[in-house]
Every structure is written in C-alpha cells, then in structure tokens.
Design a protein around this motif. Structure first.
Motif, PDB file in Angstrom:
ATOM      1  N   SER A 112       0.807  -1.223   0.000  1.00 20.33           N
ATOM      2  CA  SER A 112       0.000   0.000   0.000  1.00 20.33           C
ATOM      3  C   SER A 112       0.841   1.275   0.000  1.00 20.33           C
ATOM      4  N   VAL A 113       2.117   1.180  -0.371  1.00 19.78           N
ATOM      5  CA  VAL A 113       2.982   2.359  -0.390  1.00 19.78           C
ATOM      6  C   VAL A 113       2.814   3.095  -1.711  1.00 19.78           C
ATOM      7  N   ASP A 114       2.451   4.365  -1.628  1.00 18.91           N
ATOM      8  CA  ASP A 114       2.365   5.245  -2.790  1.00 18.91           C
ATOM      9  C   ASP A 114       3.623   6.106  -2.778  1.00 18.91           C
ATOM     10  N   VAL A 115       4.558   5.827  -3.666  1.00 20.28           N
ATOM     11  CA  VAL A 115       5.865   6.488  -3.656  1.00 20.28           C
ATOM     12  C   VAL A 115       5.731   7.994  -3.840  1.00 20.28           C
ATOM     13  N   ASP A 116       4.851   8.425  -4.727  1.00 21.42           N
ATOM     14  CA  ASP A 116       4.676   9.866  -4.953  1.00 21.42           C
ATOM     15  C   ASP A 116       4.190  10.570  -3.691  1.00 21.42           C
ATOM     16  N   LYS A 117       3.246   9.968  -3.000  1.00 23.60           N
ATOM     17  CA  LYS A 117       2.738  10.538  -1.751  1.00 23.60           C
ATOM     18  C   LYS A 117       3.837  10.565  -0.689  1.00 23.60           C
ATOM     19  N   GLU A 118       4.595   9.500  -0.597  1.00 24.76           N
ATOM     20  CA  GLU A 118       5.670   9.423   0.404  1.00 24.76           C
ATOM     21  C   GLU A 118       6.750  10.471   0.128  1.00 24.76           C
ATOM     22  N   MET A 119       7.079  10.674  -1.133  1.00 26.24           N
ATOM     23  CA  MET A 119       8.104  11.662  -1.476  1.00 26.24           C
ATOM     24  C   MET A 119       7.632  13.083  -1.182  1.00 26.24           C
ATOM     25  N   SER A 120       6.359  13.360  -1.437  1.00 25.88           N
ATOM     26  CA  SER A 120       5.849  14.700  -1.125  1.00 25.88           C
ATOM     27  C   SER A 120       5.752  14.904   0.382  1.00 25.88           C
ATOM     28  N   THR A 121       5.381  13.868   1.119  1.00 21.44           N
ATOM     29  CA  THR A 121       5.343  13.959   2.575  1.00 21.44           C
ATOM     30  C   THR A 121       6.750  14.128   3.130  1.00 21.44           C
ATOM     31  N   LEU A 122       7.714  13.476   2.510  1.00 22.03           N
ATOM     32  CA  LEU A 122       9.113  13.617   2.919  1.00 22.03           C
ATOM     33  C   LEU A 122       9.597  15.055   2.726  1.00 22.03           C
ATOM     34  N   ALA A 123       9.260  15.655   1.590  1.00 24.06           N
ATOM     35  CA  ALA A 123       9.647  17.049   1.332  1.00 24.06           C
ATOM     36  C   ALA A 123       8.966  17.993   2.310  1.00 24.06           C
ATOM     37  N   GLU A 124       7.707  17.746   2.596  1.00 23.24           N
ATOM     38  CA  GLU A 124       6.961  18.570   3.560  1.00 23.24           C
ATOM     39  C   GLU A 124       7.581  18.466   4.948  1.00 23.24           C
ATOM     40  N   ASN A 125       7.952  17.256   5.342  1.00 24.15           N
ATOM     41  CA  ASN A 125       8.573  17.047   6.642  1.00 24.15           C
ATOM     42  C   ASN A 125       9.945  17.719   6.715  1.00 24.15           C
ATOM     43  N   GLN A 126      10.672  17.728   5.613  1.00 22.10           N
ATOM     44  CA  GLN A 126      11.988  18.386   5.584  1.00 22.10           C
ATOM     45  C   GLN A 126      11.845  19.894   5.778  1.00 22.10           C
ATOM     46  N   ILE A 127      10.839  20.486   5.157  1.00 21.79           N
ATOM     47  CA  ILE A 127      10.590  21.919   5.334  1.00 21.79           C
ATOM     48  C   ILE A 127      10.209  22.209   6.778  1.00 21.79           C
ATOM     49  N   TYR A 128       9.371  21.364   7.358  1.00 24.93           N
ATOM     50  CA  TYR A 128       8.968  21.510   8.761  1.00 24.93           C
ATOM     51  C   TYR A 128      10.186  21.409   9.676  1.00 24.93           C
ATOM     52  N   TYR A 129      11.041  20.410   9.448  1.00 25.19           N
ATOM     53  CA  TYR A 129      12.249  20.208  10.252  1.00 25.19           C
ATOM     54  C   TYR A 129      13.175  21.416  10.153  1.00 25.19           C
ATOM     55  N   ASN A 130      13.367  21.929   8.939  1.00 26.55           N
ATOM     56  CA  ASN A 130      14.235  23.095   8.750  1.00 26.55           C
ATOM     57  C   ASN A 130      13.692  24.312   9.487  1.00 26.55           C
ATOM     58  N   ALA A 131      12.382  24.501   9.470  1.00 31.91           N
ATOM     59  CA  ALA A 131      11.774  25.631  10.175  1.00 31.91           C
ATOM     60  C   ALA A 131      11.965  25.506  11.683  1.00 31.91           C
ATOM     61  N   VAL A 132      11.786  24.301  12.209  1.00 27.96           N
ATOM     62  CA  VAL A 132      11.936  24.094  13.653  1.00 27.96           C
ATOM     63  C   VAL A 132      13.395  24.269  14.073  1.00 27.96           C
ATOM     64  N   THR A 133      14.332  23.709  13.294  1.00 25.59           N
ATOM     65  CA  THR A 133      15.741  23.868  13.661  1.00 25.59           C
ATOM     66  C   THR A 133      16.181  25.322  13.547  1.00 25.59           C
ATOM     67  N   ASP A 134      15.649  26.048  12.576  1.00 27.41           N
ATOM     68  CA  ASP A 134      15.952  27.468  12.458  1.00 27.41           C
ATOM     69  C   ASP A 134      15.441  28.230  13.678  1.00 27.41           C
ATOM     70  N   ARG A 135      14.246  27.897  14.109  1.00 23.82           N
ATOM     71  CA  ARG A 135      13.648  28.579  15.264  1.00 23.82           C
ATOM     72  C   ARG A 135      14.401  28.262  16.548  1.00 23.82           C
ATOM     73  N   ILE A 136      14.782  27.007  16.743  1.00 23.98           N
ATOM     74  CA  ILE A 136      15.504  26.652  17.964  1.00 23.98           C
ATOM     75  C   ILE A 136      16.916  27.224  17.932  1.00 23.98           C
ATOM     76  N   GLY A 137      17.497  27.326  16.749  1.00 22.96           N
ATOM     77  CA  GLY A 137      18.813  27.961  16.625  1.00 22.96           C
ATOM     78  C   GLY A 137      18.766  29.430  16.995  1.00 22.96           C
ATOM     79  N   SER A 138      17.727  30.119  16.558  1.00 27.11           N
ATOM     80  CA  SER A 138      17.596  31.538  16.903  1.00 27.11           C
ATOM     81  C   SER A 138      17.294  31.711  18.388  1.00 27.11           C
ATOM     82  N   LYS A 139      16.595  30.740  18.981  1.00 28.75           N
ATOM     83  CA  LYS A 139      16.323  30.783  20.421  1.00 28.75           C
ATOM     84  C   LYS A 139      17.631  30.669  21.206  1.00 28.75           C
ATOM     85  N   PHE A 140      18.484  29.742  20.810  1.00 20.82           N
ATOM     86  CA  PHE A 140      19.782  29.588  21.471  1.00 20.82           C
ATOM     87  C   PHE A 140      20.697  30.776  21.187  1.00 20.82           C
TER      88      PHE A 140
END
Length: 130
Positions: free
Chosen positions: A91-119
């Motif tokens: 039941s793995v849809d590769v296109d969906k997984e790749m788009s979710t992966l890109a979305e998660n990467q953007i989310y991760y980058n935003a959180v690490t940027d925010r925590i970096g500015s906090k520190f």
C-alpha cells in the motif's frame, strides 16, 4: 523553577515528531516493493491540548466545550489497513511518500531554524548583548 520558557520544550517535541515521521516515511519508501507491506503514518494526537498552558482554566457553559486541562500529546505510528495500491498487496504510494518527505523536511528546517535563533538569543543575553 522553569529557567526558560516552554518554547524550547515545545521545539524539542516538534523535533522528536519530525524525526519519528522521517523514520516512518523512509521505512515506507524502503519497503515499496515488499509484498503485503502496509504503509505507516505518524499521527499526532492531542496537539491542541498539549499546546495550552496547564494553568489555563476556562468556564465551561456546555459539556461539549473543550476542557483546557493539560494532557500529554502522544505520537503514534499507525498502519493504514484495507488499502492496496499494487497487485502484490503493498500500500505504499511512492509519490505521496516523497511529497510527505519534502513537507517534513521543510517543517524540520523551520523548527531547527527557530531553535537555533532561540539559542542565539540566549547566547546574546549571556554575553551581555555584545
């Protein structure tokens, strides 16, 4: 005594969520050709309640109103059942997984940027604004 605001704790939980989601997505992609493998996804339950301060109390005029008591947000990995994209039961849809992966990467980058500015702000305070 809480030396820092709850922001750092919230950002830490966001990083943990993103990390779990990354592992789940990569596991799905790795098993794209595995027969009868069912895709998994991360569900973040209780995020609304966990974002509220535990000291916040509300007067409820109706039982259907939200209760603002503090609860622990749980992150669960669930298996998508009764779904089949391939003839082999996978039941793995590769296109969906790749788009979710890109979305998660953007989310991760935003959180690490925010925590970096906090520190960075904390470091600036420790140095006395220099």
């Amino acid at each position: 005594m809480n030396l820092f605001s709850n922001t750092i704790d919230s950002l830490e939980q966001a990083l943990n969520y993103s990390s779990l989601k990354q592992k789940t997505i990569s596991n799905n992609i790795a098993n794209v050709d595995t027969p009868n493998y069912k895709a998994k996804e991360v569900v973040n339950e209780g995020s609304f309640k966990s974002a509220l301060d535990s000291s916040m109390n509300a007067y409820r005029t109706d039982q259907r109103h939200y209760d603002f008591s503090q609860s622990n947000a749980t992150k669960q990995v669930i298996t998508q059942k009764n779904v089949q994209y391939n003839n082999n039961g996978n039941s793995v849809d590769v296109d969906k997984e790749m788009s979710t992966l890109a979305e998660n990467q953007i989310y991760y980058n935003a959180v690490t940027d925010r925590i970096g500015s906090k520190f960075q702000s904390l470091q600036n305070v420790i140095r006395g604004g220099k």
